[in-house]
Design a protein around this motif. Structure first.
Motif, PDB file in Angstrom:
ATOM      1  N   GLN A  80     -11.558   3.445   4.289  1.00  0.00           N
ATOM      2  CA  GLN A  80     -11.140   2.063   4.513  1.00  0.00           C
ATOM      3  C   GLN A  80     -11.253   1.712   5.991  1.00  0.00           C
ATOM      4  OE1 GLN A  80      -7.596   0.464   2.598  1.00  0.00           O
ATOM      5  NE2 GLN A  80      -7.330   2.409   1.514  1.00  0.00           N
ATOM      6  N   ASP A  81     -11.634   0.468   6.247  1.00  0.00           N
ATOM      7  CA  ASP A  81     -11.572  -0.052   7.606  1.00  0.00           C
ATOM      8  C   ASP A  81     -10.150  -0.527   7.884  1.00  0.00           C
ATOM      9  OD1 ASP A  81     -14.273   0.376   8.258  1.00  0.00           O
ATOM     10  OD2 ASP A  81     -14.865  -1.452   7.204  1.00  0.00           O
ATOM     11  N   SER A  82      -9.847  -0.714   9.154  1.00  0.00           N
ATOM     12  CA  SER A  82      -8.480  -1.047   9.542  1.00  0.00           C
ATOM     13  C   SER A  82      -8.212  -2.537   9.610  1.00  0.00           C
ATOM     14  CB  SER A  82      -8.178  -0.426  10.909  1.00  0.00           C
ATOM     15  OG  SER A  82      -9.094  -0.921  11.885  1.00  0.00           O
ATOM     16  N   ILE A  83      -9.218  -3.375   9.430  1.00  0.00           N
ATOM     17  CA  ILE A  83      -9.024  -4.812   9.533  1.00  0.00           C
ATOM     18  C   ILE A  83      -8.009  -5.277   8.489  1.00  0.00           C
ATOM     19  CG2 ILE A  83     -10.951  -5.372   7.980  1.00  0.00           C
ATOM     20  CD1 ILE A  83     -11.547  -7.759   9.853  1.00  0.00           C
ATOM     21  N   GLY A  84      -7.071  -6.125   8.903  1.00  0.00           N
ATOM     22  CA  GLY A  84      -6.037  -6.616   8.004  1.00  0.00           C
ATOM     23  C   GLY A  84      -4.848  -5.697   7.857  1.00  0.00           C
ATOM     24  N   LYS A  85      -4.831  -4.603   8.595  1.00  0.00           N
ATOM     25  CA  LYS A  85      -3.724  -3.648   8.498  1.00  0.00           C
ATOM     26  C   LYS A  85      -3.018  -3.532   9.849  1.00  0.00           C
ATOM     27  CE  LYS A  85      -6.418  -1.119   5.058  1.00  0.00           C
ATOM     28  NZ  LYS A  85      -7.579  -2.051   5.169  1.00  0.00           N
ATOM     29  N   THR A  86      -1.762  -3.201   9.819  1.00  0.00           N
ATOM     30  CA  THR A  86      -0.984  -3.024  11.041  1.00  0.00           C
ATOM     31  C   THR A  86      -0.538  -1.574  11.156  1.00  0.00           C
ATOM     32  OG1 THR A  86       1.110  -3.611   9.981  1.00  0.00           O
ATOM     33  CG2 THR A  86      -0.166  -5.398  10.962  1.00  0.00           C
ATOM     34  N   PHE A  87      -0.439  -1.114  12.397  1.00  0.00           N
ATOM     35  CA  PHE A  87      -0.039   0.261  12.687  1.00  0.00           C
ATOM     36  C   PHE A  87       1.137   0.217  13.666  1.00  0.00           C
ATOM     37  CE2 PHE A  87      -4.360   0.344  11.308  1.00  0.00           C
ATOM     38  CZ  PHE A  87      -4.543   1.557  10.659  1.00  0.00           C
ATOM     39  N   LEU A  88       2.094   1.089  13.461  1.00  0.00           N
ATOM     40  CA  LEU A  88       3.231   1.188  14.372  1.00  0.00           C
ATOM     41  C   LEU A  88       3.603   2.650  14.544  1.00  0.00           C
ATOM     42  CD1 LEU A  88       5.406  -0.159  16.103  1.00  0.00           C
ATOM     43  CD2 LEU A  88       6.866  -0.242  14.060  1.00  0.00           C
ATOM     44  N   VAL A 121       3.761   7.401  12.175  1.00  0.00           N
ATOM     45  CA  VAL A 121       3.024   6.148  12.134  1.00  0.00           C
ATOM     46  C   VAL A 121       3.313   5.451  10.812  1.00  0.00           C
ATOM     47  CG1 VAL A 121       0.902   7.157  11.158  1.00  0.00           C
ATOM     48  CG2 VAL A 121       0.789   5.020  12.461  1.00  0.00           C
ATOM     49  N   THR A 122       3.525   4.147  10.875  1.00  0.00           N
ATOM     50  CA  THR A 122       3.721   3.315   9.687  1.00  0.00           C
ATOM     51  C   THR A 122       2.537   2.375   9.574  1.00  0.00           C
ATOM     52  OG1 THR A 122       6.128   3.419   9.966  1.00  0.00           O
ATOM     53  CG2 THR A 122       5.248   1.696   8.524  1.00  0.00           C
ATOM     54  N   VAL A 123       1.878   2.394   8.425  1.00  0.00           N
ATOM     55  CA  VAL A 123       0.712   1.552   8.178  1.00  0.00           C
ATOM     56  C   VAL A 123       1.050   0.592   7.053  1.00  0.00           C
ATOM     57  CG1 VAL A 123      -1.753   1.505   7.664  1.00  0.00           C
ATOM     58  CG2 VAL A 123      -0.762   3.508   8.798  1.00  0.00           C
ATOM     59  N   SER A 124       0.775  -0.707   7.267  1.00  0.00           N
ATOM     60  CA  SER A 124       1.076  -1.703   6.238  1.00  0.00           C
ATOM     61  C   SER A 124      -0.011  -2.761   6.206  1.00  0.00           C
ATOM     62  CB  SER A 124       2.442  -2.347   6.498  1.00  0.00           C
ATOM     63  OG  SER A 124       2.481  -2.923   7.795  1.00  0.00           O
ATOM     64  N   GLY A 125      -0.032  -3.510   5.096  1.00  0.00           N
ATOM     65  CA  GLY A 125      -1.009  -4.579   4.926  1.00  0.00           C
ATOM     66  C   GLY A 125      -1.987  -4.275   3.828  1.00  0.00           C
ATOM     67  N   ASP A 126      -2.523  -5.340   3.192  1.00  0.00           N
ATOM     68  CA  ASP A 126      -3.518  -5.184   2.119  1.00  0.00           C
ATOM     69  C   ASP A 126      -3.027  -4.226   1.039  1.00  0.00           C
ATOM     70  OD1 ASP A 126      -5.190  -6.883   3.441  1.00  0.00           O
ATOM     71  OD2 ASP A 126      -6.478  -5.329   4.283  1.00  0.00           O
ATOM     72  N   ASN A 127      -1.780  -4.455   0.579  1.00  0.00           N
ATOM     73  CA  ASN A 127      -1.177  -3.662  -0.498  1.00  0.00           C
ATOM     74  C   ASN A 127      -1.030  -2.184  -0.127  1.00  0.00           C
ATOM     75  OD1 ASN A 127      -1.067  -5.917  -2.298  1.00  0.00           O
ATOM     76  ND2 ASN A 127      -3.263  -5.647  -2.680  1.00  0.00           N
ATOM     77  N   ILE A 128      -0.880  -1.922   1.160  1.00  0.00           N
ATOM     78  CA  ILE A 128      -0.689  -0.550   1.635  1.00  0.00           C
ATOM     79  C   ILE A 128       0.639  -0.459   2.383  1.00  0.00           C
ATOM     80  CG2 ILE A 128      -1.476   1.109   3.371  1.00  0.00           C
ATOM     81  CD1 ILE A 128      -4.282   0.555   2.604  1.00  0.00           C
ATOM     82  N   SER A 129       1.382   0.576   2.112  1.00  0.00           N
ATOM     83  CA  SER A 129       2.596   0.882   2.872  1.00  0.00           C
ATOM     84  C   SER A 129       2.707   2.396   2.956  1.00  0.00           C
ATOM     85  CB  SER A 129       3.830   0.279   2.201  1.00  0.00           C
ATOM     86  OG  SER A 129       4.995   0.568   2.955  1.00  0.00           O
ATOM     87  N   ILE A 130       2.378   2.934   4.124  1.00  0.00           N
ATOM     88  CA  ILE A 130       2.307   4.382   4.316  1.00  0.00           C
ATOM     89  C   ILE A 130       3.126   4.767   5.544  1.00  0.00           C
ATOM     90  CG2 ILE A 130       0.790   6.350   4.791  1.00  0.00           C
ATOM     91  CD1 ILE A 130      -1.469   4.810   3.459  1.00  0.00           C
TER      92      ILE A 130
END
Length: 482
Positions: A80-88, A121-130
């Motif tokens: 997956q590409d990272s566009i549309g996702k947020t990282f913290l 790291v917390t990844v969210s967006g595009d129906n993803i929550s990791i």
């Protein structure tokens, strides 16, 4: 793995009508950016260590971390590409580190001791929550080469790197190369005129791609080297009539609970931006908000590429004993601070000011995140064959201290303040010329584009009245301007 300009959209006419002063102030003495071919290709390949998790996220980690040596960890979403996702990112354990890019896919850091460190790291967006964790161990090393710094950048944008001085000395016999990759992409417009600070342009990639460079040098009789990892991200192509026709840095609202958090980027800093947002019910002037704390109201409108930029901006506003900037900021719709903004400018159709973070850094780690590509106006005066020296003074001395970027030196808020103040007075003068508070209640809209055209045609701006009352008449100055 799937990690396999700036003012370009503004024509000269747009600079005259839409972007006041096209940046206003410049403190860069570089005489332009000569370009050359791409980096040479390294003779050897590079390999990465992959740390798997129980989710679709993996971590790309370095084989070796060392005390005082810049390093990074890259969060990689498989396929997956990272566009549309947020990282913290957050640091979980180990001696506390200064993390200046916590919202990036690339976590850059410099271990301060030879110990273990853990990060989440917390990844969210595009129906993803990791949410995943990763650990590394740093050891000791002597006479190491240090490159600032690993980072994420959008495709087709300018970028820079810098080799740190060692004990105040510049390493000798520096050379650069790019590790081979299987994507047939390369950095272009490479400028090595300052071998400690290469400048280049990221390639146009079809998917997020990881590139690695190597610098080699000699110091104290030893040959030393360091690698740097650059993640180039795929971005949406700009529409033909976009205000920003090239990809711009990924930015986010500094205050995630701001009522404008969801529309700030799309209204003021996006290459998908075609028409200004409604000035009445989408993004009004700051003066039209009613938050009891005026600085909180201002910070609701701050869009940044790195959180430290907004944090320093807020600290500066709260440290002021006068309210000049709080008052002048009432006539803007947003404040954008991003590593790819150089020079600063004001956009009349949007009502926002765009600030170069060079005016806001306080620590050397913060400074590392700023793109050093010279202000495009740096060599505008060459054909005139003369210089226009200037200085800002306080108590008959320089108002601000120049700090050589090759040395790892922090600066005080007081030293930062003098340069930032002159920049803010300049850009906010444009904002208050275009849209003084006295007219805010009577703005018709629906966007500032229509409001600007009405005021322009009526010669209603303060600068128009100044020109009518005191017209410019010097033939010599007109000749120099031409």
């Amino acid at each position: 793995m799937p990690l396999s300009q700036k003012l370009g959209p503004y024509s000269l006419l747009a600079c005259a009508m839409l972007v006041s002063a096209c940046g206003g102030d410049s403190n860069n003495n570089d005489q332009g950016t000569p370009t050359s071919s791409a980096f040479e290709i390294c003779s050897e390949n590079i390999t990465y260590s992959i740390a798997d998790t129980n989710s679709q996220l993996t971590f790309i980690v370095e084989h070796h971390y060392a005390k005082d040596k810049p390093g990074s960890i890259i969060a990689n979403l498989n396929q997956q590409d990272s566009i549309g996702k947020t990282f913290l990112w957050q640091q979980i354990s180990g001696p506390s580190l200064e993390l200046t890019a916590v919202n990036s896919q690339v976590l850059a850091f410099t271990p301060t001791s030879n110990q273990d460190y853990a990060f989440k790291v917390t990844v969210s967006g595009d129906n993803i929550s990791i949410e995943e964790m990763v650990s590394i161990t740093a050891d000791s090393a002597d006479n190491i080469l240090r490159i600032n710094s690993d980072h994420q950048m959008v495709n087709r944008t300018d970028a820079s790197l810098r080799i740190q001085n060692i004990n105040g000395q510049v390493p000798e016999n520096i050379s650069w190369c790019m590790y081979p990759s299987d994507n047939n992409k390369a950095f272009t417009n490479v400028d090595l005129s300052d071998i400690t600070r290469p400048l280049f342009v990221a390639p146009n990639v079809d998917t997020d791609q990881l590139f690695s460079l190597k610098a080699t040098a000699s110091f104290d009789g030893q040959t030393i080297s360091d690698d740097v990892n650059l993640l180039v991200t795929k971005e949406k192509a700009a529409p033909a009539d976009a205000y920003f026709s090239y990809p711009v840095a990924r930015t986010h609202a500094y205050k995630h609970d701001s009522p404008y958090a969801n529309q700030l980027a799309s209204c003021v800093y996006s290459n998908q931006f075609v028409e200004p947002c409604n000035i009445v019910n989408v993004l009004p002037f700051i003066s039209q908000d009613t938050n009891p704390d005026p600085i909180d109201t201002i910070m609701d409108r701050v869009l940044v590429s790195h959180d430290w930029m907004a944090a320093n901006f807020e600290a500066y506003l709260r440290a002021q004993t006068h309210n000049d900037f709080v008052e002048l900021l009432q006539s803007v719709t947003a404040i954008v601070i991003s590593y790819d903004i150089r020079p600063a400018f004001y956009a009349g159709y949007i009502g926002a000011i765009y600030l170069d973070p060079e005016y806001l850094w306080l620590t050397s780690a913060q400074r590392d995140t700023i793109n050093e590509t010279p202000d495009y106006r740096s060599n505008f005066g060459e054909e005139l064959n003369y210089l226009s020296p200037y200085r800002y003074v306080k108590n008959n001395d320089y108002a601000g201290q120049y700090i050589e970027i090759g040395n790892r030196t922090n600066r005080t808020m007081e030293n930062m303040s003098s340069n930032l103040a002159r920049l803010l007075y300049h850009e906010l003068a444009h904002a208050n010329d275009y849209y003084p508070q006295s007219i805010h209640a009577n703005i018709q809209g629906p966007t500032l584009k229509e409001e600007y055209q009405r005021r322009y045609e009526a010669n209603a701006m303060t600068s128009d009245q100044l020109n009518i009352r005191y017209p410019l008449t010097s033939t010599e100055m007109y000749g120099l301007a031409n």
